[in-house]
Design a protein around this motif. Sequence first.
Motif, PDB file in Angstrom:
ATOM      1  N   VAL A 122     -29.410  69.561   0.736  1.00  0.00           N
ATOM      2  CA  VAL A 122     -30.716  70.211   1.762  1.00  0.00           C
ATOM      3  C   VAL A 122     -31.509  68.509   1.256  1.00  0.00           C
ATOM      4  CG1 VAL A 122     -33.088  71.099   2.806  1.00  0.00           C
ATOM      5  CG2 VAL A 122     -30.973  72.232   1.927  1.00  0.00           C
ATOM      6  N   PRO A 123     -31.210  67.671   2.925  1.00  0.00           N
ATOM      7  CA  PRO A 123     -32.156  66.343   2.556  1.00  0.00           C
ATOM      8  C   PRO A 123     -33.537  66.957   2.688  1.00  0.00           C
ATOM      9  CG  PRO A 123     -30.169  66.001   4.689  1.00  0.00           C
ATOM     10  CD  PRO A 123     -30.401  67.594   3.416  1.00  0.00           C
ATOM     11  N   PHE A 124     -34.497  65.832   2.050  1.00  0.00           N
ATOM     12  CA  PHE A 124     -36.293  66.126   2.166  1.00  0.00           C
ATOM     13  C   PHE A 124     -36.703  65.322   1.598  1.00  0.00           C
ATOM     14  CE2 PHE A 124     -39.954  67.330   0.007  1.00  0.00           C
ATOM     15  CZ  PHE A 124     -40.851  68.361   0.117  1.00  0.00           C
ATOM     16  N   ASP A 125     -37.127  64.505   2.620  1.00  0.00           N
ATOM     17  CA  ASP A 125     -37.936  63.425   2.305  1.00  0.00           C
ATOM     18  C   ASP A 125     -39.157  63.343   1.812  1.00  0.00           C
ATOM     19  OD1 ASP A 125     -40.070  60.729   3.366  1.00  0.00           O
ATOM     20  OD2 ASP A 125     -38.918  60.980   5.074  1.00  0.00           O
ATOM     21  N   GLU A 126     -39.384  62.761   0.451  1.00  0.00           N
ATOM     22  CA  GLU A 126     -40.336  63.373  -0.566  1.00  0.00           C
ATOM     23  C   GLU A 126     -41.998  62.606   0.104  1.00  0.00           C
ATOM     24  OE1 GLU A 126     -39.603  63.598  -5.074  1.00  0.00           O
ATOM     25  OE2 GLU A 126     -40.795  61.968  -5.066  1.00  0.00           O
TER      26      GLU A 126
ATOM     27  N   GLN B  70     -42.786  64.660   2.999  1.00  0.00           N
ATOM     28  CA  GLN B  70     -43.169  66.111   2.201  1.00  0.00           C
ATOM     29  C   GLN B  70     -42.260  67.386   3.043  1.00  0.00           C
ATOM     30  OE1 GLN B  70     -44.177  67.733  -0.879  1.00  0.00           O
ATOM     31  NE2 GLN B  70     -43.151  65.639  -1.251  1.00  0.00           N
ATOM     32  N   ARG B  71     -40.959  66.600   3.691  1.00  0.00           N
ATOM     33  CA  ARG B  71     -40.590  68.021   4.336  1.00  0.00           C
ATOM     34  C   ARG B  71     -38.939  67.087   4.834  1.00  0.00           C
ATOM     35  NH1 ARG B  71     -43.410  64.080   8.072  1.00  0.00           N
ATOM     36  NH2 ARG B  71     -41.564  62.716   9.529  1.00  0.00           N
ATOM     37  N   VAL B  72     -38.119  68.111   5.041  1.00  0.00           N
ATOM     38  CA  VAL B  72     -36.948  68.541   5.608  1.00  0.00           C
ATOM     39  C   VAL B  72     -36.138  67.545   6.610  1.00  0.00           C
ATOM     40  CG1 VAL B  72     -34.822  69.570   5.523  1.00  0.00           C
ATOM     41  CG2 VAL B  72     -36.843  70.822   4.177  1.00  0.00           C
ATOM     42  N   ARG B  73     -35.368  66.844   6.420  1.00  0.00           N
ATOM     43  CA  ARG B  73     -35.135  65.693   6.892  1.00  0.00           C
ATOM     44  C   ARG B  73     -34.042  66.026   8.114  1.00  0.00           C
ATOM     45  NH1 ARG B  73     -36.666  60.270   7.811  1.00  0.00           N
ATOM     46  NH2 ARG B  73     -35.115  58.835   8.749  1.00  0.00           N
TER      47      ARG B  73
ATOM     48  N   PRO C 194     -28.016  76.014  -1.908  1.00  0.00           N
ATOM     49  CA  PRO C 194     -28.305  74.598  -1.844  1.00  0.00           C
ATOM     50  C   PRO C 194     -29.299  74.070  -2.786  1.00  0.00           C
ATOM     51  CG  PRO C 194     -28.917  77.211  -0.359  1.00  0.00           C
ATOM     52  CD  PRO C 194     -28.144  77.655  -1.019  1.00  0.00           C
ATOM     53  N   ARG C 195     -28.761  72.974  -2.697  1.00  0.00           N
ATOM     54  CA  ARG C 195     -29.940  71.780  -3.736  1.00  0.00           C
ATOM     55  C   ARG C 195     -30.391  70.627  -2.650  1.00  0.00           C
ATOM     56  NH1 ARG C 195     -25.016  69.626  -7.542  1.00  0.00           N
ATOM     57  NH2 ARG C 195     -26.823  69.351  -8.680  1.00  0.00           N
ATOM     58  N   LEU C 196     -31.018  70.927  -3.119  1.00  0.00           N
ATOM     59  CA  LEU C 196     -32.347  69.601  -2.451  1.00  0.00           C
ATOM     60  C   LEU C 196     -32.298  68.579  -2.996  1.00  0.00           C
ATOM     61  CD1 LEU C 196     -34.052  70.194  -0.286  1.00  0.00           C
ATOM     62  CD2 LEU C 196     -36.174  69.572  -2.852  1.00  0.00           C
ATOM     63  N   VAL C 197     -31.972  67.642  -1.655  1.00  0.00           N
ATOM     64  CA  VAL C 197     -31.584  66.104  -2.577  1.00  0.00           C
ATOM     65  C   VAL C 197     -32.704  65.628  -2.117  1.00  0.00           C
ATOM     66  CG1 VAL C 197     -30.148  64.335  -2.237  1.00  0.00           C
ATOM     67  CG2 VAL C 197     -28.644  66.301  -2.106  1.00  0.00           C
ATOM     68  N   ARG C 198     -33.832  64.562  -2.640  1.00  0.00           N
ATOM     69  CA  ARG C 198     -34.957  63.668  -2.091  1.00  0.00           C
ATOM     70  C   ARG C 198     -34.436  62.348  -2.115  1.00  0.00           C
ATOM     71  NH1 ARG C 198     -39.116  67.060  -4.009  1.00  0.00           N
ATOM     72  NH2 ARG C 198     -38.525  68.873  -5.273  1.00  0.00           N
ATOM     73  N   LEU C 199     -35.288  62.180  -1.061  1.00  0.00           N
ATOM     74  CA  LEU C 199     -34.589  60.685  -0.658  1.00  0.00           C
ATOM     75  C   LEU C 199     -36.246  60.353  -0.604  1.00  0.00           C
ATOM     76  CD1 LEU C 199     -33.200  61.844   2.723  1.00  0.00           C
ATOM     77  CD2 LEU C 199     -32.448  61.600   0.809  1.00  0.00           C
ATOM     78  N   LEU C 200     -36.502  59.623  -1.955  1.00  0.00           N
ATOM     79  CA  LEU C 200     -37.790  58.970  -1.951  1.00  0.00           C
ATOM     80  C   LEU C 200     -37.992  57.243  -0.989  1.00  0.00           C
ATOM     81  CD1 LEU C 200     -37.676  58.706  -5.685  1.00  0.00           C
ATOM     82  CD2 LEU C 200     -38.330  60.520  -4.180  1.00  0.00           C
ATOM     83  N   PRO C 201     -39.086  57.192  -0.332  1.00  0.00           N
ATOM     84  CA  PRO C 201     -38.908  55.623  -0.082  1.00  0.00           C
ATOM     85  C   PRO C 201     -39.005  53.891  -0.931  1.00  0.00           C
ATOM     86  CG  PRO C 201     -41.184  56.602   0.202  1.00  0.00           C
ATOM     87  CD  PRO C 201     -39.699  57.050  -0.946  1.00  0.00           C
TER      88      PRO C 201
END
Length: 242
Positions: free
Chosen positions: A19-23, A26-29, A126-133
Amino acid sequence: MTRYYPVETSVLHSPAWFVPFDEFAQRVRAADVATVLDRFDPDGNVWVPQDTPAIRTPSAAIAYPELGRRREPGAEPERFRVRFSAIGLAPLYPADGADFDAGLGGVEFTAYPYDDGHPPAVGSEPRLVRLLPGVAFPYGPGIRTVYGVVVDAATRAPVANALVEAAGTTSRDGVGWLERTLTNVDGAFRLALRWEGEPVIGPPPVQIFSLTATERPGRTGALEVRLPTERDRRHVIEIVEQ
């Protein structure tokens, strides 16, 4: 275009869901996230890109249904990894639940063999994958940022993909905050500081932010930044062995 499949029918035997997550937001991408699947070749000790397409479920999870479906006797589990990319964002590896390591090139998982009469030996969640700026992230107007570079303290070589963080609590309600980014291939970073730092009475009055940089467990560095006086300074964080 990414194909969509219902969770209950198509990913029943997917060995991994992400699950891609826009950190920053703060929401799922749910869109504009690309993935590449690699299989580990133990004979050559290399990762080999695969043409297996990913699918996106209605709940925004990325999955690889039927990866591992093999009917031949004695089939062994296989190692895979998924690499993520999105414009302006940098993926944080591994997925949630393990220590950060700048040397990782993707989120790894194991695909266990199965067939119609025998399910996989190990299930998946499901595994959260964080996307950082990243350095080129399009921060909006009024977002305060600081920039700089992360280097090895001994060699002065830039440290690519280092995790740069700042954390604190708000003075009004005591709520914790965390800002994170990743360095680019040249070790450069640009970090948002949307919240308040530790106030220091002047002159001039400033706020202190404590930045940390991590290459891997045991390889870190730290630096204090004073704002607004040091906002336009190129900050250098030195990585040392702890």
